[in-house]
Scaffold this motif. Structure first.
Motif, PDB file in Angstrom:
ATOM      1  N   ALA A 310     134.299  73.937 -68.530  1.00  0.00           N
ATOM      2  CA  ALA A 310     135.531  73.214 -68.182  1.00  0.00           C
ATOM      3  C   ALA A 310     135.852  73.391 -66.694  1.00  0.00           C
ATOM      4  O   ALA A 310     135.737  74.495 -66.148  1.00  0.00           O
ATOM      5  CB  ALA A 310     136.682  73.709 -69.031  1.00  0.00           C
ATOM      6  N   ILE A 311     136.262  72.290 -66.054  1.00  0.00           N
ATOM      7  CA  ILE A 311     136.719  72.350 -64.663  1.00  0.00           C
ATOM      8  C   ILE A 311     138.232  72.143 -64.679  1.00  0.00           C
ATOM      9  O   ILE A 311     138.735  71.158 -65.217  1.00  0.00           O
ATOM     10  CB  ILE A 311     136.028  71.272 -63.800  1.00  0.00           C
ATOM     11  CG1 ILE A 311     134.518  71.501 -63.833  1.00  0.00           C
ATOM     12  CG2 ILE A 311     136.560  71.297 -62.375  1.00  0.00           C
ATOM     13  CD1 ILE A 311     133.721  70.385 -63.197  1.00  0.00           C
ATOM     14  N   ILE A 312     138.947  73.109 -64.120  1.00  0.00           N
ATOM     15  CA  ILE A 312     140.404  73.088 -64.183  1.00  0.00           C
ATOM     16  C   ILE A 312     140.948  72.725 -62.807  1.00  0.00           C
ATOM     17  O   ILE A 312     140.485  73.244 -61.793  1.00  0.00           O
ATOM     18  CB  ILE A 312     140.937  74.461 -64.641  1.00  0.00           C
ATOM     19  CG1 ILE A 312     140.580  74.672 -66.127  1.00  0.00           C
ATOM     20  CG2 ILE A 312     142.439  74.560 -64.498  1.00  0.00           C
ATOM     21  CD1 ILE A 312     139.453  75.577 -66.364  1.00  0.00           C
ATOM     22  N   TYR A 372     134.210  80.045 -59.436  1.00  0.00           N
ATOM     23  CA  TYR A 372     133.574  80.168 -60.761  1.00  0.00           C
ATOM     24  C   TYR A 372     134.151  81.368 -61.504  1.00  0.00           C
ATOM     25  O   TYR A 372     134.254  82.461 -60.935  1.00  0.00           O
ATOM     26  CB  TYR A 372     132.061  80.353 -60.579  1.00  0.00           C
ATOM     27  CG  TYR A 372     131.319  80.736 -61.851  1.00  0.00           C
ATOM     28  CD1 TYR A 372     130.904  79.759 -62.739  1.00  0.00           C
ATOM     29  CD2 TYR A 372     131.028  82.075 -62.137  1.00  0.00           C
ATOM     30  CE1 TYR A 372     130.205  80.105 -63.910  1.00  0.00           C
ATOM     31  CE2 TYR A 372     130.341  82.427 -63.303  1.00  0.00           C
ATOM     32  CZ  TYR A 372     129.934  81.434 -64.176  1.00  0.00           C
ATOM     33  OH  TYR A 372     129.250  81.768 -65.325  1.00  0.00           O
ATOM     34  N   ALA A 408     131.922  79.732 -69.349  1.00  0.00           N
ATOM     35  CA  ALA A 408     132.052  79.491 -67.905  1.00  0.00           C
ATOM     36  C   ALA A 408     133.095  78.415 -67.630  1.00  0.00           C
ATOM     37  O   ALA A 408     133.129  77.384 -68.303  1.00  0.00           O
ATOM     38  CB  ALA A 408     130.694  79.070 -67.339  1.00  0.00           C
ATOM     39  N   VAL A 409     133.986  78.671 -66.652  1.00  0.00           N
ATOM     40  CA  VAL A 409     134.946  77.657 -66.197  1.00  0.00           C
ATOM     41  C   VAL A 409     135.004  77.707 -64.666  1.00  0.00           C
ATOM     42  O   VAL A 409     134.608  78.697 -64.054  1.00  0.00           O
ATOM     43  CB  VAL A 409     136.370  77.896 -66.771  1.00  0.00           C
ATOM     44  CG1 VAL A 409     136.393  77.699 -68.275  1.00  0.00           C
ATOM     45  CG2 VAL A 409     136.895  79.273 -66.410  1.00  0.00           C
ATOM     46  N   LYS A 410     135.488  76.603 -64.102  1.00  0.00           N
ATOM     47  CA  LYS A 410     135.640  76.556 -62.647  1.00  0.00           C
ATOM     48  C   LYS A 410     137.031  76.055 -62.303  1.00  0.00           C
ATOM     49  O   LYS A 410     137.579  75.243 -63.039  1.00  0.00           O
ATOM     50  CB  LYS A 410     134.643  75.537 -62.054  1.00  0.00           C
ATOM     51  CG  LYS A 410     133.260  76.042 -61.802  1.00  0.00           C
ATOM     52  CD  LYS A 410     132.430  74.905 -61.221  1.00  0.00           C
ATOM     53  CE  LYS A 410     130.968  75.266 -61.105  1.00  0.00           C
ATOM     54  NZ  LYS A 410     130.175  74.070 -60.754  1.00  0.00           N
TER      55      LYS A 410
END
Lengths: 412, 166
Positions: A310-312, A372, A408-410
């Motif tokens: 997911a990209i926040i 990251y 993993a999220v960014k």
């Protein structure tokens, strides 16, 4: 599946079969003991429509002979796992013919007062019905991470589900048959058949100590989520004993034996569903007599939202949630880290719907700056035992990996 | 089916036809070479003991073995229908292991030669696998070379297949 894909698959399957036909004619490589009446079936999947009967194609297929498939963690988000998303862990070939009028369950064994046989109707009519949400997890869930690797299906995180089971209490049926004072263990037999096609071979026959069998939540079930049990998960009748390796919950149930000693069916002994009696360095060969049976599963949790990757957006907060369970025990706390375990944030945690059901947890997270991150979740059971952040004790068959789930999220 | 799809199908058909022609040419060439050898050097092809040579895979030219696979089914070194890495002995693995279980059980597992041997012994003791005879050596070599363990420590790095906006 669209037409084009279909014709491509047909093409592959026909040419694969042609290749086999050609190969079967060559005598070089079969070896003198090859049973010549057998046809290679390793390419079977190409002859049947894609996917597992009754199951979503979103499952990750680990093995098609026998069917084994797991659920991607983000699809385990619902409170109750939908039937078509529940994992499949088969050891043999499920039955293909079902005559519900004639399907029977026989209870016998050296510690049974008598041998008694029940039709499905008799079970339904003669005993009180109970419904529980029960967590079933494959003993080998997480095996794929062990190093050195253990043989078998390389399960990731999704060999687990919590579904709503309806049936009769195993103890009510056992009491109806009558237990001798020597009763120590029960074992099950099912209608699935051995992969080798040898009908005299029992696929798997495991069980539990009598104490576990006599618990309120140990069911002989005919329904899951209010409907018939999916064929791949044991239709029309199975045992469900939450919190222990799911292999004790026999599928396609036809017989239960009441034993005066530890049950000794296939996959009870040797190294199956067993771990070393003492901790061993990774890669150790452990003699059978130094292995012990796995009973209650260890504490574990999964993150079901968000999905990994997911990209926040900058400055946004978002919900992180999942489920946690702890074998026979309750989960006391769940915490989440966004900094590789340096700091932990405590989560809201719901009580289980009933004993042996998984527990919903959630929290809100804000990432501090661009970059990251990994979300780690860690549950702790009511006795204070928590999930390790690295792999737990190595064991020869790769059971009981309850290392914390990471994704993993960014931040953009 | 859209025009674009049709075009793809045509492209694929032409590709397959080309492949077939290439394979046929190679086979014809090999046939000619074989005939010449058979004519002028017959001693290379006479077997002294038919029974032993029939099962001794180590005596078989590995190229001859891998030629048994349909080359149109090989992509990037993978035999697509089975998912196995194409290497000496892959056809043996397909025909031996694929009799009883999915070849996915081969491709998802990793072990050294001793580990694969243990798995074979376990299948022989509990699952009805037959004695593999002389083929066992070639099968073990294939498995140990192509499906060897990788040391990934106590936790491996996360892999993300697809990033998405939340």
């Amino acid at each position: 599946m669209d037409k084009k894909n279909n014709s491509r698959r047909n093409f592959i399957s026909k040419s694969a079969l042609a290749a086999f036909a050609a190969l079967a004619g060559t005598k070089i490589v079969f070896g003198e003991n090859f049973p010549s009446e057998l046809e290679p079936i390793g390419l079977d999947e190409l002859e049947t429509p894609e996917g597992i009967p009754g199951k979503s194609d979103a499952l990750t297929i680990l093995n098609n002979k026998p069917w084994n498939a797991e659920t991607p963690p983000h699809l385990l988000d619902p409170e109750i796992t939908p039937a078509n998303l529940m994992f499949v862990r088969n050891n043999g070939i499920p039955p293909t013919e079902y005559d519900l009028e004639k399907w029977t369950l026989t209870i016998e064994g050296e510690a049974a007062q008598q041998k008694k046989t029940y039709t499905l109707k008799k079970l339904y009519d003669n005993f009180a019905h109970y419904t529980y949400d029960l967590t079933l997890e494959c003993g080998g869930n997480g095996r794929g991470e062990f190093n050195p690797p253990a043989k078998g299906n390389q399960w990731g995180l999704g060999g687990v589900a919590c579904t709503r089971w309806t049936g009769v209490r195993l103890k009510d049926v056992l009491n109806d048959v009558g237990l001798k004072s020597t009763a120590a263990y029960i074992g099950y037999y099912g209608a699935d058949t051995h992969l080798s096609g040898d009908s005299s071979k029992v696929v798997i026959s495991r069980g539990v100590p009598i104490q576990k069998a006599m618990e309120d939540e140990s069911l002989i079930a005919w329904a899951m989520n209010g409907e018939a049990i999916p064929k791949m998960n044991g239709y029309p009748l199975r045992l469900v004993m939450g919190g222990w390796p799911a292999s004790v919950s026999g599928k396609w149930l036809t017989k239960i034996v009441i034993r005066d000693k530890e049950h000794d069916g296939p996959k009870m002994g040797g190294q199956s569903y067993r771990i070393p009696k003492y901790p061993v360095p990774p890669g150790t060969k452990v003699p059978d007599e130094d292995m012990k049976i796995i009973e209650s599963m260890p504490v574990k949790s999964i993150i079901t939202y968000p999905k990994t990757g997911a990209i926040i957006g900058k400055g946004q907060s978002f919900e992180v949630r999942g489920h946690a369970w702890a074998g026979d025990l309750k989960v006391k706390a769940v915490m989440v880290s966004i900094d590789f375990g340096v700091t932990w944030q405590k989560c809201e945690l719901n009580p289980p719907k009933n004993r042996l059901a998984w527990q919903r947890w959630k929290t809100r997270i804000t990432l501090p700056e661009f970059g990251y991150y990994e979300l780690w979740a860690r549950a702790i059971d009511e006795n204070g035992k928590g999930q390790p952040m690295v792999l737990p004790g190595w064991n020869p068959k790769g059971y009981l990996n309850n290392a914390c789930h990471r994704l993993a999220v960014k931040q953009a | 089916m859209t025009d674009q799809d049709k075009e793809k199908v045509y492209e694929q058909a032409i590709k397959q036809a080309k492949n077939t022609i290439n394979v046929a040419s190679v086979l014809v060439l090999a046939g000619v070479v074989f005939m010449i050898q058979l004519t002028y050097f017959p001693q290379f092809f006479s077997s002294t003991d038919q029974n032993i040579s029939a099962f001794d895979t180590t005596a078989v030219d590995p190229m001859v073995m891998t030629m048994d696979l349909d080359p149109t089914e090989i992509e990037n070194g993978i035999h697509v229908p089975s998912g196995l890495i194409v290497d000496d002995g892959v056809d043996l693995v397909i025909r031996t292991c694929g009799v009883c279980h999915s070849l996915g059980l081969v491709t998802q597992n990793k072990a050294d030669r001793e580990g694969w041997k243990d798995i074979i012994v376990w299948m022989q003791e509990t699952q009805g696998l037959w004695n593999l005879g002389a083929t066992e050596d070639a099968i073990l070599t294939y498995l140990a070379n192509n499906y060897a363990p990788v040391d990934e420590g106590r936790r491996r790095n996360l892999e993300v297949l697809e990033w998405h906006d939340l």
